[in-house]
Scaffold this motif. Structure first.
Motif, short mmCIF file in Angstrom:
data_model
loop_
_atom_site.label_atom_id
_atom_site.label_comp_id
_atom_site.label_asym_id
_atom_site.label_seq_id
_atom_site.Cartn_x
_atom_site.Cartn_y
_atom_site.Cartn_z
N UNK A 1 0.98 -1.20 -0.09
CA UNK A 1 -0.29 -0.06 -0.16
C UNK A 1 0.64 1.29 0.13
N UNK A 2 1.76 1.43 0.37
CA UNK A 2 2.74 2.31 1.11
C UNK A 2 3.49 2.81 -0.68
N UNK A 3 3.90 1.40 -1.47
CA UNK A 3 4.19 1.81 -2.51
C UNK A 3 3.80 2.07 -3.32
N UNK A 4 2.54 1.87 -3.42
CA UNK A 4 1.12 2.34 -4.61
C UNK A 4 1.15 3.50 -4.30
N UNK A 5 0.94 4.13 -2.66
CA UNK A 5 0.27 5.23 -2.75
C UNK A 5 1.94 6.09 -3.18
N UNK A 6 2.40 6.15 -2.25
CA UNK A 6 3.75 6.93 -2.08
C UNK A 6 4.45 6.52 -3.62
N UNK A 7 4.78 6.20 -4.04
CA UNK A 7 5.43 5.58 -5.57
C UNK A 7 5.03 5.95 -6.44
N UNK A 8 3.51 5.30 -6.74
CA UNK A 8 2.17 5.40 -7.89
C UNK A 8 2.96 4.06 -8.48
N UNK A 9 3.49 2.96 -7.44
CA UNK A 9 3.17 1.11 -8.08
C UNK A 9 2.54 0.93 -8.20
N UNK A 10 2.55 -0.72 -9.33
CA UNK A 10 1.39 -1.00 -9.79
C UNK A 10 1.55 -2.07 -8.27
N UNK A 11 -0.02 -2.63 -8.45
CA UNK A 11 0.10 -3.45 -7.51
C UNK A 11 1.01 -5.10 -7.04
N UNK A 12 1.16 -5.17 -8.89
CA UNK A 12 2.04 -6.00 -9.32
C UNK A 12 3.15 -6.37 -8.37
N UNK B 1 12.50 10.35 -0.39
CA UNK B 1 13.64 9.56 -1.24
C UNK B 1 13.10 9.71 -2.23
N UNK B 2 13.30 9.06 -3.93
CA UNK B 2 13.44 8.71 -5.21
C UNK B 2 13.56 7.23 -4.75
N UNK B 3 12.42 6.21 -5.35
CA UNK B 3 12.39 5.00 -4.62
C UNK B 3 13.86 4.47 -5.66
N UNK C 1 15.67 5.61 -1.99
CA UNK C 1 14.55 4.52 -0.86
C UNK C 1 14.82 2.95 -0.88
N UNK C 2 15.14 2.71 -1.95
CA UNK C 2 15.43 1.09 -2.42
C UNK C 2 16.60 0.08 -1.28
N UNK C 3 17.14 1.28 -1.55
CA UNK C 3 18.41 1.43 -0.04
C UNK C 3 18.16 0.84 0.69
N UNK C 4 17.26 2.13 1.60
CA UNK C 4 16.59 2.45 2.38
C UNK C 4 15.68 1.58 2.62
N UNK C 5 15.62 0.70 2.19
CA UNK C 5 13.77 -0.11 2.55
C UNK C 5 15.17 -1.72 2.78
N UNK C 6 15.85 -1.91 2.18
CA UNK C 6 16.27 -2.95 2.00
C UNK C 6 17.48 -3.52 2.79
N UNK C 7 17.88 -1.87 3.54
CA UNK C 7 18.29 -1.99 4.74
C UNK C 7 17.91 -2.28 5.88
#
Length: 402
Positions: A242-253, A304-306, A310-316
């Motif tokens: 939900x966070x990624x879809x809302x904050x970064x407009x990613x698709x559900x998949x 930040x930009x995903x 953002x990707x590094x922050x979440x994986x860390x």
């Protein structure tokens, strides 16, 4: 934090590791069922026109029930053993899985009812920890419990398979498959799973054992730490799509796949946290990993930009939260009397699950009122900072009294 654990009786290494594999498999299968609603959150939000807070509540209900249910289930495992409790919990989880898949997905009320009983699957954790703990000697318990913790990757199975199955077949497919796997595991566990030779036979009441567990300082100390470490993992595994879809407009998949990556990394880091705890003191591992969470959560609070930040922050964060979760139960195994591990695990596991219940609600509330998830992540950074100071203090105390 003081206490001594009894040495388990001698057992063949093959039998010991078979039990660990079976317990880990049971943990994974039940967590797969427990997490079925999370990947479908955006779908239900669209079809039922749920608000952000309603969606967060839907995803959080199985978490809180599975968390609170660990308290009695852990105490019951002390009394009846994992050979009884693993098949029982797995079989009971089949009922809500079939209800949601076949009948309960047409309204918010039905989903909340089904999600409530899906929480049974989340109690499997409180069965596995005392089973594994009783089979392994103290010098191997951190690693063994870390390997058992890999079972939390059942949420990754759910994330990776649920949406593709819905698209390829229909909404009932993932629920029917999960129910079949639960039934197969319940039979397998009933046939092959064994409790440790010489396991203490507990005859006191559940209430008395829980009261005794609540008197131990480690119960409260580990509960606070696990509420942050595992609670943070649960919160992200539930709310990240939900966070990624809302904050970064990613698709559900795409959002579900990224959540699965977060889960897989956290799962792989959990044995690392246990292994390090066998060689260092668990509180030292906790202090280091929680400090990493402080930095990563503070960075992500600014959305930040995903790619790549953002990707590094979440994986860390995934790595640090997974390792910290492993270290908490290495600490529990180190200082808890063996006959009380189930009761203590139930309370600590409940705290961890409850730690995952509140953040999705807060994230939904923050976004609903401020259109910003930043305050929720900033709150995580502050909480991790307090926990880092707490564990650093106890690490110095443990070194001084060793």
């Amino acid at each position: 934090m003081t206490g001594e654990t009894a040495q388990p009786p001698p057992a063949g290494a093959g039998q010991r590791w078979l039990v660990l594999v079976l317990a880990t498999l049971g943990f994974a299968v039940n967590f797969w069922a427990w997490a079925l609603l999370s990947p479908l959150g955006p779908l239900f939000q669209d079809e039922l026109r749920l608000s952000s807070l309603q969606q967060a509540l839907l995803l959080a209900v199985p978490v809180i029930v599975g968390s609170l249910g660990r308290i009695p289930v852990g105490a019951l495992t002390d009394r009846f053993g994992g050979r009884v409790m693993f098949p029982l919990v797995s079989a009971a989880t089949i009922v809500p899985v079939l209800f949601v898949g076949l009948f309960g997905h047409g309204s918010l009320a039905a989903l909340l009812c089904g999600g409530f009983f899906l929480g049974i699957g989340g109690t499997a954790f409180a069965v596995g920890v005392p089973v594994v703990n009783a089979w392994f000697p103290p010098r191997q318990r951190g690693l063994a419990l870390g390997v058992f913790g890999v079972g939390m990757g059942g949420t990754a199975i759910s994330a990776l398979t649920t949406v593709p199955l819905v698209k390829a077949v229909d909404l009932t497919a993932p629920f029917l498959i999960t129910a079949a796997v639960l039934a197969a595991y319940a039979v397998l566990a009933a046939v092959l799973l064994r409790d440790a030779p010489g396991r203490p036979r507990i005859t006191t009441s559940v209430l008395r054992r829980l009261t005794g567990a609540l008197r131990l300082p480690i119960t409260w100390q580990a509960s606070a730490l696990y509420a942050l470490a595992f609670g943070g993992y649960v919160a992200f595994s539930v709310y990240l799509p939900t966070y990624l879809r809302t904050a970064y407009t990613l698709s559900q998949a795409d959002a579900a796949n990224r959540m699965a990556g977060f889960v897989v990394l956290a799962v792989l880091a959990r044995p690392l946290g246990g292994w390090l705890s066998d060689r260092l003191h668990p509180t030292r591992v906790l202090g280091g990993t929680l400090a990493v969470v402080v930095v990563a959560a503070a960075v992500q609070a600014f959305t930040p930009d995903l790619v790549p930040v953002g990707t590094i922050a979440f994986l860390t964060m995934a790595t640090a939260l997974g390792a910290a979760s492993g270290a908490v139960f290495a600490l529990v195994a180190l200082v808890t009397p063996i006959e009380q591990v189930g009761a203590v695990t139930g309370v600590v596991g409940a705290a961890g699950g409850l730690g995952g219940f509140l953040p999705p609600l807060l994230m939904g509330a923050f976004y609903g009122s401020l259109q910003d998830y930043g305050p929720g992540l900033a709150l995580l950074a502050v909480s991790a900072g307090v926990a880092t100071l707490f564990t650093t203090f106890f690490s110095h105390r443990a070194t001084a009294t060793a």
